[in-house]
Design a protein around this motif. Structure first.
Motif, PDB file in Angstrom:
ATOM      1  N   ASP A  30       0.847  -1.215  -0.191  1.00 13.85           N
ATOM      2  CA  ASP A  30       0.016  -0.090   0.123  1.00 13.85           C
ATOM      3  C   ASP A  30       0.814   1.317   0.120  1.00 13.85           C
ATOM      4  N   LYS A  31       0.839   1.983  -1.129  1.00 15.46           N
ATOM      5  CA  LYS A  31       1.601   3.288  -1.286  1.00 15.46           C
ATOM      6  C   LYS A  31       0.906   4.578  -0.572  1.00 15.46           C
ATOM      7  N   THR A  32      -0.508   4.365  -0.760  1.00 13.47           N
ATOM      8  CA  THR A  32      -1.328   5.461  -0.047  1.00 13.47           C
ATOM      9  C   THR A  32      -1.972   4.585   1.084  1.00 13.47           C
ATOM     10  N   ALA A  33      -2.448   5.396   2.018  1.00 10.34           N
ATOM     11  CA  ALA A  33      -3.259   4.645   2.897  1.00 10.34           C
ATOM     12  C   ALA A  33      -4.641   4.225   2.469  1.00 10.34           C
ATOM     13  N   SER A  34      -4.782   3.100   2.218  1.00 10.42           N
ATOM     14  CA  SER A  34      -6.152   2.696   1.510  1.00 10.42           C
ATOM     15  C   SER A  34      -7.314   2.101   2.258  1.00 10.42           C
ATOM     16  N   LEU A  35      -6.698   1.903   3.392  1.00 11.32           N
ATOM     17  CA  LEU A  35      -7.715   0.871   4.456  1.00 11.32           C
ATOM     18  C   LEU A  35      -8.436   2.312   5.334  1.00 11.32           C
ATOM     19  N   LEU A  94      -7.330   7.393  -3.120  1.00  6.90           N
ATOM     20  CA  LEU A  94      -7.158   7.316  -4.483  1.00  6.90           C
ATOM     21  C   LEU A  94      -5.954   8.528  -4.956  1.00  6.90           C
ATOM     22  N   VAL A  95      -5.500   9.242  -4.026  1.00  7.08           N
ATOM     23  CA  VAL A  95      -4.468  10.464  -4.504  1.00  7.08           C
ATOM     24  C   VAL A  95      -3.393  10.001  -5.184  1.00  7.08           C
ATOM     25  N   ALA A  96      -2.700   8.962  -4.992  1.00  8.27           N
ATOM     26  CA  ALA A  96      -1.476   8.705  -5.669  1.00  8.27           C
ATOM     27  C   ALA A  96      -1.755   8.265  -7.082  1.00  8.27           C
ATOM     28  N   ASP A  97      -3.100   7.281  -7.134  1.00  6.49           N
ATOM     29  CA  ASP A  97      -3.409   6.986  -8.421  1.00  6.49           C
ATOM     30  C   ASP A  97      -3.833   8.142  -9.366  1.00  6.49           C
ATOM     31  N   LEU A  98      -4.436   9.043  -8.755  1.00  2.56           N
ATOM     32  CA  LEU A  98      -5.081  10.334  -9.524  1.00  2.56           C
ATOM     33  C   LEU A  98      -3.920  11.142 -10.100  1.00  2.56           C
TER      34      LEU A  98
END
Ligand SMILES: [Zn+2]
Length: 140
Positions: A30-35, A94-98
């Motif tokens: 997990d690169k961003t906090a997705s949980l 979703l910040v890293a994806d966006l």
């Protein structure tokens, strides 16, 4: 188990509301906090990985089961809840994806071609966006 005990087992925990937190998912890279973690008034805790991990996989990664998320008085009398997670938490996840998709879009708009590894990452981002939209009950 209290919310504090659960949160202590997770990394990059951030409080995002009175009864909710975001943290790194222990079940995937997990690169961003997705949980997303939500504490319900009856003592239950809900977990949702916006990248799409199943809750039992998230729990197993930190050595827990569903029973650990539920107060003893509710065990055996468990009614599953339908719960839409926070749209703001989904956006945070979703910040890293966006940002990555934005870079790809800028690059393509200048006529550049994406390399194979970027195309693969784009596909993964698309999957995470689809999962997150489903979790907040937005139909594309
Ligand atoms: Zn996950």
């Amino acid at each position: 188990m209290s919310a504090t005990n659960l949160l202590n087992q997770l990394s990059r925990v951030k409080k995002t509301g009175a009864d909710r937190w975001m943290a790194c998912c222990p079940a995937h890279q997990d690169k961003t906090a997705s949980l997303s973690i939500k504490d319900l008034p009856d003592g239950r805790m809900l977990l949702h990985c916006f990248a799409g991990c199943e809750p039992d996989a998230v729990l197993a990664a930190i050595g827990l089961t569903f029973a650990d998320l539920m107060p003893e008085r509710l065990q055996g009398d468990f009614k599953p809840v339908r719960f839409a997670f926070s749209a703001l938490d989904a956006l945070r996840a979703l910040v890293a994806d966006l940002l990555f998709i934005r870079l790809c879009a800028l690059s393509m708009s200048k006529g550049r071609e994406l390399i194979a590894s970027d195309l693969e990452s784009l596909h993964e981002s698309a999957d995470r966006i689809e999962n997150a939209l489903a979790a907040i009950e937005v139909k594309p």
